[in-house]
Design a protein around this motif. Structure first.
Motif, PDB file in Angstrom:
ATOM      1  N   GLU A   1       0.815  -1.211   0.000  1.00 45.76           N
ATOM      2  CA  GLU A   1       0.000   0.000   0.000  1.00 45.76           C
ATOM      3  C   GLU A   1       0.849   1.263   0.000  1.00 45.76           C
ATOM      4  N   ARG A   2       2.118   1.156   0.304  1.00 45.13           N
ATOM      5  CA  ARG A   2       3.019   2.314   0.268  1.00 45.13           C
ATOM      6  C   ARG A   2       3.509   2.628  -1.137  1.00 45.13           C
ATOM      7  N   PHE A   3       3.329   1.703  -2.051  1.00 49.86           N
ATOM      8  CA  PHE A   3       3.768   1.912  -3.435  1.00 49.86           C
ATOM      9  C   PHE A   3       2.868   2.936  -4.115  1.00 49.86           C
ATOM     10  N   THR A   4       3.421   3.663  -5.075  1.00 48.40           N
ATOM     11  CA  THR A   4       2.598   4.531  -5.906  1.00 48.40           C
ATOM     12  C   THR A   4       1.724   3.644  -6.787  1.00 48.40           C
ATOM     13  N   GLN A   5       0.710   4.241  -7.368  1.00 54.30           N
ATOM     14  CA  GLN A   5      -0.174   3.465  -8.243  1.00 54.30           C
ATOM     15  C   GLN A   5       0.609   2.872  -9.415  1.00 54.30           C
TER      16      GLN A   5
ATOM     17  N   ALA B   1       3.759   1.993  -9.472  1.00 51.66           N
ATOM     18  CA  ALA B   1       4.569   0.871  -8.990  1.00 51.66           C
ATOM     19  C   ALA B   1       3.703  -0.362  -8.764  1.00 51.66           C
ATOM     20  N   ARG B   2       2.511  -0.150  -8.216  1.00 47.86           N
ATOM     21  CA  ARG B   2       1.587  -1.275  -8.029  1.00 47.86           C
ATOM     22  C   ARG B   2       1.208  -1.901  -9.359  1.00 47.86           C
TER      23      ARG B   2
ATOM     24  N   THR C   1       4.039   6.271 -19.050  1.00 48.93           N
ATOM     25  CA  THR C   1       4.701   6.350 -17.751  1.00 48.93           C
ATOM     26  C   THR C   1       6.137   6.824 -17.928  1.00 48.93           C
TER      27      THR C   1
END
Length: 53
Positions: free
Chosen positions: A3-7, A9-10, A43
């Motif tokens: 949940e700490r990852f940016t969107q 990165a997810r 991106t």
């Protein structure tokens, strides 16, 4: 921790998992992550990879 990852990165990790599953691999490796980054459009990673050829 995910949940700490940016969107972005997810999305890359989820794409890497998808590539790994399609390949029937037992683990997700750096090549799966690279394939997921190559799939991404618009991106920063896609821009860099495109610039590198």
């Amino acid at each position: 921790m995910f949940e700490r990852f940016t969107q972005g990165a997810r999305d890359a990790v989820e794409g890497a998992v998808a590539h790994s599953e399609r390949a029937g691999a037992a683990t997700v490796t750096d090549e799966h992550l690279l394939l997921a980054l190559l799939d991404a459009e618009g991106t920063k990673a896609a821009f860099v990879l495109d610039a590198l050829g």
